[in-house]
Design an enzyme around this catalytic site. Structure first.
Site, PDB file in Angstrom:
ATOM      1  N   GLU A  57       0.836  -1.212   0.000  1.00 24.26           N
ATOM      2  CA  GLU A  57       0.000   0.000   0.000  1.00 24.26           C
ATOM      3  C   GLU A  57       0.870   1.261   0.000  1.00 24.26           C
ATOM      4  OE1 GLU A  57      -2.925  -0.642  -0.785  1.00 24.26           O
ATOM      5  OE2 GLU A  57      -2.937  -2.754  -0.228  1.00 24.26           O
ATOM      6  N   HIS A  60       2.020   2.137  -3.464  1.00 20.92           N
ATOM      7  CA  HIS A  60       0.988   2.805  -4.274  1.00 20.92           C
ATOM      8  C   HIS A  60       1.085   4.333  -4.179  1.00 20.92           C
ATOM      9  CE1 HIS A  60      -1.503  -0.167  -6.182  1.00 20.92           C
ATOM     10  NE2 HIS A  60      -1.792  -0.819  -5.077  1.00 20.92           N
ATOM     11  N   GLU A  79      -1.044  -2.083 -10.398  1.00 23.51           N
ATOM     12  CA  GLU A  79      -0.786  -3.210  -9.503  1.00 23.51           C
ATOM     13  C   GLU A  79       0.517  -3.961  -9.809  1.00 23.51           C
ATOM     14  OE1 GLU A  79      -2.107  -3.353  -6.816  1.00 23.51           O
ATOM     15  OE2 GLU A  79      -3.935  -2.179  -7.114  1.00 23.51           O
ATOM     16  N   ASP A 136     -15.310  -6.037 -10.880  1.00 17.05           N
ATOM     17  CA  ASP A 136     -15.186  -6.988  -9.768  1.00 17.05           C
ATOM     18  C   ASP A 136     -15.272  -8.436 -10.241  1.00 17.05           C
ATOM     19  OD1 ASP A 136     -14.810  -5.159  -7.668  1.00 17.05           O
ATOM     20  OD2 ASP A 136     -16.948  -4.688  -7.682  1.00 17.05           O
ATOM     21  N   TYR A 144      -1.613  -8.067 -11.014  1.00 11.68           N
ATOM     22  CA  TYR A 144      -0.561  -8.000 -10.000  1.00 11.68           C
ATOM     23  C   TYR A 144       0.643  -8.856 -10.413  1.00 11.68           C
ATOM     24  CZ  TYR A 144      -4.242  -6.305  -6.844  1.00 11.68           C
ATOM     25  OH  TYR A 144      -5.250  -5.587  -6.272  1.00 11.68           O
TER      26      TYR A 144
HETATM   27 ZN   LIG Z   1      -2.487  -2.758  -4.917  1.00 13.42          ZN
END
Ligand SMILES: [Zn+2]
Length: 364
Positions: A57, A60, A79, A136, A144
């Site tokens: 985090e 980011h 990501e 979603d 990622y």
């Molecule tokens: Zn993330």
């Protein structure tokens, strides 16, 4: 962590960095709000392994908050870069072996995501078409981990010092802008001459599945844990001296590499020795419960029920509900899953409710 991130990306631009731990219904691991990161309470595990999420985090603050993807079709720019930076931070604060474990766990996750999307390979592309798609529904480890693998591949090609220099220049050039994949690729080609001859950039960004030059980490600890997981297929449970130094990430990697379904006696023997079903680290506990469910070892269903009623983080809800409703001969488990969801639903975030309803729509 902030110092290491600054040495990778340049100065931290947001003045303050605070962490807010939310109630258990928070559906994500973390959310990178500028200046105040939100975290799931499951990040508190009783050892240092939760630091990985804080590193993510924090990263980011540069990749995602300083440079943002133009829209969700380029989500990997947020990501993938952040996962790469997270592991560079982990490497400094927890060591190379732990960083290799997180890469190994990510590699497992990527392979599982590609397998889950085998009927919808569009979702396995870094740059993809999401017209008419609920983000979603297609959320997965792909942006990622495939994003991480792509950047790691470039690092290996040009060497770490050159790649670090490239990263700093990338951030400085695009900070406070929203960009897409082509903008990144143009910048890469302009700054790393000839890269398109060494790496198939189009295959990486527009191709489906896992490119042939992606790979698992190389580390002695990683090899040792995955080979112990292989031994489990032959019925051997690791000895206590072999796992004496293991914390959450080691167990998570071990559980991730076990076969999906084994004999009940093996599930029970593993838990009798190591009490994984009682772990305070949900990554370990849920990893073990997944093994129990896919082996239809119902001794642990009381623990499954308790877990589904005490946390609302989708990382745990998604695999537990999916394993209950998937596979042949599990009508009983489908009924159980529906009852648990009916009883727990009001405690879940609306996004989590929708994700579980989508799992039921596919399998029940
Ligand atoms: Zn993330």
């Amino acid at each position: 962590m902030i110092r290491q991130a600054e040495s990778l990306f340049g100065e931290y631009e947001w003045e303050r960095f605070d962490l807010l731990v939310l109630p258990p219904s928070f559906p994500y691991g973390g959310m990178e709000n500028p200046r105040m990161v939100f975290l799931t309470p499951t990040v508190i595990k009783g050892d240092a392994s939760g630091a990985q999420m804080v590193a993510h985090e924090l990263a980011h603050s540069w990749t995602g908050n300083l440079i943002t993807n133009k829209n969700n079709e380029h989500f990997w720019l947020n990501e993938g870069f952040t996962t790469y930076a997270e592991r560079r931070i982990v490497e400094v604060v927890q060591g190379e072996d732990i960083a290799a474990l997180t890469i190994g766990n990510g590699w497992r996750g990527l392979n599982e995501a590609v397998e889950r999307f085998k009927d919808n390979m569009e979702y396995t592309k870094l740059k993809n078409n999401q017209e008419g798609v609920d983000p979603d529904d297609m959320y997965s480890r792909v942006p990622y981990e495939k994003g991480f693998q792509f950047l790691w591949r470039i690092e290996h090609q040009i060497g770490r010092p050159a790649f670090d220099e490239f990263l700093k220049k990338y951030i400085a050039t695009f900070k406070f802008k929203s960009i897409d994949t082509d903008t990144f690729l143009d910048f890469l080609k302009a700054n790393v001459h000839g890269i398109e001859k060494d790496i198939d950039l189009q295959l990486w960004t527009e191709g489906t599945g896992i490119p042939p030059d992606a790979h698992e980490p190389v580390s002695n600890l990683y090899i040792k844990i995955t080979s112990l997981a292989n031994d489990f297929k032959l019925g051997r449970i690791p000895r206590e001296d072999e796992v004496a130094s293991w914390k959450g990430q080691e167990w998570e990697l071990y559980l991730n590499n076990l076969p999906r379904a084994v004999e009940h006696s093996q599930v029970l023997a593993l838990d009798a020795r190591y009490r994984l079903s009682e772990s305070k680290d949900y990554d370990v506990k849920v990893g073990f419960l997944q093994l129990a469910i896919s082996s239809r070892c119902r001794d642990y269903y009381g623990e499954v029920e308790k877990t589904l009623k005490e946390v609302g983080r989708m990382r745990y809800l998604r695999p537990l509900y999916s394993d209950l409703v998937q596979g042949p001969g599990n009508e009983e488990d489908k009924i159980l899953a529906k009852r648990l969801f009916a009883e727990a639903r009001e405690c879940y975030h609306p996004i989590a409710q929708g994700v579980i309803e989508a799992i039921f729509a596919r399998h029940v």
